[in-house]
Design an enzyme around this catalytic site. Structure first.
Site, PDB file in Angstrom:
ATOM      1  N   GLU A  44       0.843  -1.197   0.000  1.00 55.09           N
ATOM      2  CA  GLU A  44       0.000   0.000   0.000  1.00 55.09           C
ATOM      3  C   GLU A  44       0.879   1.249   0.000  1.00 55.09           C
ATOM      4  O   GLU A  44       1.896   1.322   0.685  1.00 55.09           O
ATOM      5  CB  GLU A  44      -0.879   0.003   1.259  1.00 55.09           C
ATOM      6  CG  GLU A  44      -1.736   1.255   1.403  1.00 55.09           C
ATOM      7  CD  GLU A  44      -2.519   1.276   2.712  1.00 55.09           C
ATOM      8  OE1 GLU A  44      -3.484   2.066   2.786  1.00 55.09           O
ATOM      9  OE2 GLU A  44      -2.194   0.507   3.643  1.00 55.09           O
ATOM     10  N   LYS A 133      -9.059   3.192  -2.560  1.00 56.17           N
ATOM     11  CA  LYS A 133      -9.487   2.770  -1.230  1.00 56.17           C
ATOM     12  C   LYS A 133     -10.835   3.409  -0.872  1.00 56.17           C
ATOM     13  O   LYS A 133     -10.997   4.627  -0.954  1.00 56.17           O
ATOM     14  CB  LYS A 133      -8.417   3.167  -0.224  1.00 56.17           C
ATOM     15  CG  LYS A 133      -8.519   2.521   1.145  1.00 56.17           C
ATOM     16  CD  LYS A 133      -7.288   2.914   1.969  1.00 56.17           C
ATOM     17  CE  LYS A 133      -7.212   2.159   3.280  1.00 56.17           C
ATOM     18  NZ  LYS A 133      -5.990   2.518   4.031  1.00 56.17           N
ATOM     19  N   CYS A 167      -5.603  -2.610   2.726  1.00 54.38           N
ATOM     20  CA  CYS A 167      -5.488  -2.463   4.178  1.00 54.38           C
ATOM     21  C   CYS A 167      -6.825  -2.736   4.877  1.00 54.38           C
ATOM     22  O   CYS A 167      -7.392  -3.806   4.712  1.00 54.38           O
ATOM     23  CB  CYS A 167      -4.905  -1.091   4.508  1.00 54.38           C
ATOM     24  SG  CYS A 167      -4.074  -1.017   6.129  1.00 54.38           S
TER      25      CYS A 167
END
Length: 311
Positions: A44, A133, A167
């Site tokens: 990430e 995200k 994540c």
């Protein structure tokens, strides 16, 4: 039996430096490709950094000028989706004939908002898809915007169906289900979470989704940060090891094939037996006979169709 060789790269970028990080990416991709990797995953926010430890001068009700200077440095080194950096990443994938998935900080087309994004490149160098995200976590919300369902991307390739989440999106059950629903087989989970509890989450997802899970984190020390960064003094009380890693590769039964790797840079490799995907669904198929569509209804707004690509 089809076997796919994959690699996850646990490394630090040249923090806050787009061009030097691109150079490091090229070296690491070449190394993994020379060892036979067909799919390579980076962490990430690998380009230009996961800015661990910084507040960007924010408290409720105000922002500092020095914090804005740090954000400007971050913004200047973020990835322009129409820029030469996309061409460079594509050429790295093409030169090494690999699928490349890499976490970047993406600069919005209008030049404002930043997004935490996962990019997918083909062995021909094409940008296949991107995923922004959905929900930045905690203080990440100060510096990153939110993605939407239009970037919940999956790609059908000769290796298998690629897809994944970034994540703590992986803690969102419906986001995971969006991947399972489209038949993800190679589930990519770039992260900044270096807690040992993250391993439990990754093993759960592999078992739940009956998919291979590749999780990739950075290994970062405080001394790696550029000495001229604004507000660098904020890190004085941080430990020397800012992120200890924990990258891992897991099979559809939740068994660890490689890793976890702690406290160093390195590349993990695994040969994936794709027959394991089908065998594992005999007794549990989360989007098949366990879905119980007579009881539950599930839909994702604006989710794209699975892209078909044969490299």
């Amino acid at each position: 039996m089809q076997t796919v060789k994959v690699a996850v790269v646990q490394a630090a970028p040249a923090l806050f430096d787009l061009n030097k990080t691109l150079e490091k990416t090229a070296v690491l991709v070449k190394e993994a490709a020379q060892k036979g990797a067909q799919l390579i995953l980076f962490p990430e926010a690998f380009i230009p950094a996961y800015p661990r430890g910084f507040t960007f001068g924010t408290v409720v009700g105000s922002r500092s000028e020095e914090g804005k200077k740090l954000w400007l440095r971050y913004w200047e080194n973020a990835v322009n989706m129409q820029g030469k950096e996309i061409e460079k990443l594509g050429s790295i994938a093409k030169e090494n004939k690999v699928y490349l998935a890499i976490g970047v900080i993406e600069r919005a087309e209008n030049g404002g908002t930043l997004y935490c994004t996962l990019l997918y490149f083909s062995p021909r160098g094409a940008l296949l898809a991107r995923h922004q995200k959905l929900k930045p976590t905690a203080a990440e919300r100060v510096i990153w915007g939110e993605g939407d369902g239009s970037t919940l991307s999956t790609i059908k390739t000769e290796l298998g169906v690629l897809g994944g989440l970034i994540c703590w999106e992986n803690y969102m059950p419906l986001a995971r289900m969006s991947m399972y629903q489209k038949g993800v087989q190679l589930y990519l989970a770039p992260t900044a979470d270096h807690r040992e509890t993250w391993q439990t989450t990754m093993r759960h997802i592999a078992t739940e989704g009956r998919c291979f899970v590749l999780s990739c984190n950075q290994f970062v020390t405080k001394s790696m940060y550029p000495p001229d960064l604004p507000t660098l003094e904020e890190l004085k009380d941080q430990p020397e090891i800012m992120s200890k890693g924990g990258s891992v590769i897991i099979n559809p039964q939740g068994e660890i094939l490689a890793g976890p790797l702690w406290n160093e840079e390195g590349i993990l490799y695994a040969d994936l037996n794709m027959d394991d995907l089908h065998k594992s669904k005999m007794d549990f198929d989360v989007a098949g006979h366990y879905a119980r569509e007579d009881v539950f209804q599930f839909a994702v707004l604006n989710q794209p169709e699975t892209l078909n690509f044969q490299g």
